[in-house]
Enzyme design. Structure first.
Site, PDB file in Angstrom:
ATOM      1  N   TYR A 142       0.870  -1.285   0.042  1.00 49.88           N
ATOM      2  CA  TYR A 142       0.061  -0.058   0.039  1.00 49.88           C
ATOM      3  C   TYR A 142       0.905   1.262  -0.293  1.00 49.88           C
ATOM      4  O   TYR A 142       0.331   2.437  -0.492  1.00 49.88           O
ATOM      5  CB  TYR A 142      -0.957   0.000   1.277  1.00 49.88           C
ATOM      6  CG  TYR A 142      -2.288  -0.808   1.173  1.00 49.88           C
ATOM      7  CD1 TYR A 142      -2.366  -1.921   0.589  1.00 49.88           C
ATOM      8  CD2 TYR A 142      -3.379  -0.079   1.263  1.00 49.88           C
ATOM      9  CE1 TYR A 142      -3.529  -2.677   0.696  1.00 49.88           C
ATOM     10  CE2 TYR A 142      -4.497  -0.731   1.211  1.00 49.88           C
ATOM     11  CZ  TYR A 142      -4.609  -1.857   0.798  1.00 49.88           C
ATOM     12  OH  TYR A 142      -5.849  -2.490   0.931  1.00 49.88           O
ATOM     13  N   LYS A 190       3.105 -15.559   2.829  1.00 50.42           N
ATOM     14  CA  LYS A 190       3.367 -16.277   1.428  1.00 50.42           C
ATOM     15  C   LYS A 190       4.746 -16.378   1.354  1.00 50.42           C
ATOM     16  O   LYS A 190       5.477 -16.085   0.365  1.00 50.42           O
ATOM     17  CB  LYS A 190       2.877 -15.437   0.262  1.00 50.42           C
ATOM     18  CG  LYS A 190       2.896 -16.203  -0.953  1.00 50.42           C
ATOM     19  CD  LYS A 190       1.567 -17.100  -1.241  1.00 50.42           C
ATOM     20  CE  LYS A 190       1.775 -17.849  -2.342  1.00 50.42           C
ATOM     21  NZ  LYS A 190       0.796 -18.968  -2.590  1.00 50.42           N
ATOM     22  N   ASP A 222      -2.927 -18.306   0.683  1.00 52.51           N
ATOM     23  CA  ASP A 222      -4.168 -18.938  -0.069  1.00 52.51           C
ATOM     24  C   ASP A 222      -4.881 -19.952   0.726  1.00 52.51           C
ATOM     25  O   ASP A 222      -5.958 -20.361   0.750  1.00 52.51           O
ATOM     26  CB  ASP A 222      -3.410 -19.618  -1.294  1.00 52.51           C
ATOM     27  CG  ASP A 222      -2.045 -20.255  -1.225  1.00 52.51           C
ATOM     28  OD1 ASP A 222      -1.665 -20.318  -0.123  1.00 52.51           O
ATOM     29  OD2 ASP A 222      -1.563 -20.768  -2.340  1.00 52.51           O
ATOM     30  N   ASP A 246      -6.256  -6.984   4.253  1.00 46.61           N
ATOM     31  CA  ASP A 246      -7.254  -6.396   3.462  1.00 46.61           C
ATOM     32  C   ASP A 246      -8.263  -7.288   3.007  1.00 46.61           C
ATOM     33  O   ASP A 246      -9.576  -7.298   3.251  1.00 46.61           O
ATOM     34  CB  ASP A 246      -6.914  -5.444   2.443  1.00 46.61           C
ATOM     35  CG  ASP A 246      -8.013  -4.799   1.832  1.00 46.61           C
ATOM     36  OD1 ASP A 246      -8.819  -4.236   2.455  1.00 46.61           O
ATOM     37  OD2 ASP A 246      -7.955  -4.769   0.586  1.00 46.61           O
ATOM     38  N   ASP A 250     -12.276  -8.990   4.734  1.00 47.03           N
ATOM     39  CA  ASP A 250     -13.356  -8.846   3.988  1.00 47.03           C
ATOM     40  C   ASP A 250     -14.079 -10.025   3.829  1.00 47.03           C
ATOM     41  O   ASP A 250     -15.322 -10.266   4.192  1.00 47.03           O
ATOM     42  CB  ASP A 250     -13.179  -8.348   2.567  1.00 47.03           C
ATOM     43  CG  ASP A 250     -13.580  -6.721   2.476  1.00 47.03           C
ATOM     44  OD1 ASP A 250     -13.576  -6.034   3.571  1.00 47.03           O
ATOM     45  OD2 ASP A 250     -14.061  -6.196   1.536  1.00 47.03           O
TER      46      ASP A 250
HETATM   47  C1  IPM Z   1     -10.237  -1.168   4.217  1.00 50.39           C
HETATM   48  C2  IPM Z   1     -10.571  -0.316   2.866  1.00 50.39           C
HETATM   49  C3  IPM Z   1      -9.467   0.409   2.546  1.00 50.39           C
HETATM   50  C4  IPM Z   1      -8.237  -0.367   2.345  1.00 50.39           C
HETATM   51  C5  IPM Z   1      -9.772   1.353   1.103  1.00 50.39           C
HETATM   52  C6  IPM Z   1     -10.743   2.084   1.091  1.00 50.39           C
HETATM   53  C7  IPM Z   1      -8.370   2.030   0.879  1.00 50.39           C
HETATM   54  O1  IPM Z   1     -10.729  -1.527   1.845  1.00 50.39           O
HETATM   55  O2  IPM Z   1     -10.546  -0.224   5.183  1.00 50.39           O
HETATM   56  O3  IPM Z   1     -10.270  -2.245   4.289  1.00 50.39           O
HETATM   57  O4  IPM Z   1      -7.892  -1.026   1.345  1.00 50.39           O
HETATM   58  O5  IPM Z   1      -7.393  -0.552   3.455  1.00 50.39           O
HETATM   59 MN    MN Z   2     -10.961  -3.508   2.576  1.00 54.51          MN
END
Ligand code: IPM
Ligand code: MN
Length: 353
Positions: A142, A190, A222, A246, A250
């Site tokens: 990032y 990884k 993975d 990240d 999710d």
């Molecule tokens: C999160 C979001 C952010 C990230 C984006 C919006 C930049 O997806 O907080 O997980 O990738 O960190």
């Molecule tokens: Mn995210």
């Protein structure tokens, strides 16, 4: 206790849900005799519209002058659909994390028993899942330099960079957290391919020697992506680098079946930030239908972070009561039942506290 709380409602449903969390905090202050002072500031698309900058200097100053930050959401479709936009709301979030030194994002994943049936996974797989992801937040691909395009525009590059110091501090936090829980730490990397992952694993092995009470396992990312949906009850604390975290967080967030219920904390050297893990949900903005629970539970994490454990527990009990009595928004309402509005849920929770 006197506490200065920066409020960064942000975009979309952010202002509505943060307002409900403030009701809960005010109820806590009244019941337990605390003095909470709020300072509002702009971030994201709201800040771009007002100042041209998604993380204005004023907002940074407000955050630094407070003990903690409560954050709503960031993002606006008008930028998502414009890849050529020079200034983007998300840049505000990344700059805020870096500027405030928020190097770890902590996302607890617990399945509410009464909501387990909403999970896209079979109930018998998700029931009892209770783990925490610790995601490194200010390093890796990032932020690594160089990043960009070749002169002819036909080649692009990102760099994944980690220093020992960045890895050690987030691992230290994850070891500590595991020690407070079921003493099991899964280091996700990884290392079979990537140099930064090999450094992560080397340092994790060194630190594991100093934490003989913690059971440490190493898992390729993975495989971890697969295990999280196959046997989520296996995990206690997962720690990983920024991009892997990240994606995995999710993935983990949906298995509970109620994205609108999940809070998170970002912590670092000084000020800590608390936010729901869901996004700005622009389709619902201004309609008083969004689920405020994740933000209210983020306020509970905020209270626990500053040492107000009983206060945090009172907020959690109030949320449990709302769920038990069906005072919930449309996303989690039981079939055939009437759903409540954002403000009705917020008022009920504050009333319970
Ligand atoms: C999160 C979001 C952010 C990230 C984006 C919006 C930049 O997806 O907080 O997980 O990738 O960190
Ligand atoms: Mn995210």
């Amino acid at each position: 206790m006197k506490l200065k709380i920066a409020l960064l409602p942000g975009d979309g449903i952010g202002p509505e849900i943060v307002a409900q969390a403030v009701k809960a905090l005010d109820a806590v202050a009244a019941r337990f005799g605390h003095g909470f002072e709020y300072k509002k500031a702009l971030v994201g698309a709201a800040a771009i519209d007002a100042t041209g900058d998604p993380y204005p200097a004023d907002t940074h100053a407000v955050c630094q002058s407070c003990n903690v930050v409560l954050f709503g959401a960031i993002g606006d479709p008008k930028y998502d659909n414009d890849p050529s936009a020079k200034v983007r709301p998300e840049q505000g979030l990344l700059r805020m994390r870096k500027a405030l030194g928020l190097f770890a994002n902590i996302r607890p994943l617990a399945v509410f028993d009464s909501l387990a049936h909403r999970s896209p996974l079979k109930t018998e797989i998700v029931r009892g899942a209770d783990f925490v992801c610790v995601r490194e937040l200010t390093g890796g691909i990032y932020f690594g330099k160089p990043q960009g395009r070749s002169e002819d525009g036909n080649t692009a590059y990102d760099s994944c960079v980690y220093t020992r110091e960045e890895i050690e501090r987030v691992l230290a936090l994850a070891f500590r957290l595991a020690g407070e829980r079921r003493r099991k730490l899964t280091v996700v990397d990884k290392a079979n391919v990537i140099a930064t992952s090999r450094l992560w694993r080397q340092i994790a092995r060194e630190m594991a020697v100093q934490h003989p009470d913690i059971e440490v396992e190493y898992m390729f990312v993975d495989n971890a992506a697969m295990q999280i949906v196959q046997r989520p009850t296996h995990f206690d604390v997962i720690v990983t680098e920024n991009l892997f975290g990240d994606i995995l967080t999710d993935e983990a967030s949906v298995i509970s079946g109620s994205l609108g219920m999940l809070p998170s904390a970002s912590v670092g050297a000084q000020v800590a930030l608390f936010e729901p893990i869901h996004g700005s949900y622009p389709q619902a903005a201004g309609r008083n239908i969004a689920n405020p629970m994740a933000t209210i539970l983020s306020a509970a994490m905020l209270l626990e972070h500053v040492g107000l454990a009983a206060e945090g527990a009172a907020v959690r009990r109030a949320v449990d009561a709302a769920i038990a009595q069906g005072v919930v928004t449309e996303d989690i309402v039981a079939q055939g039942e009437k759903s409540c509005s954002t403000t009705e849920v917020g008022d009920f929770v504050a009333g319970q506290i």
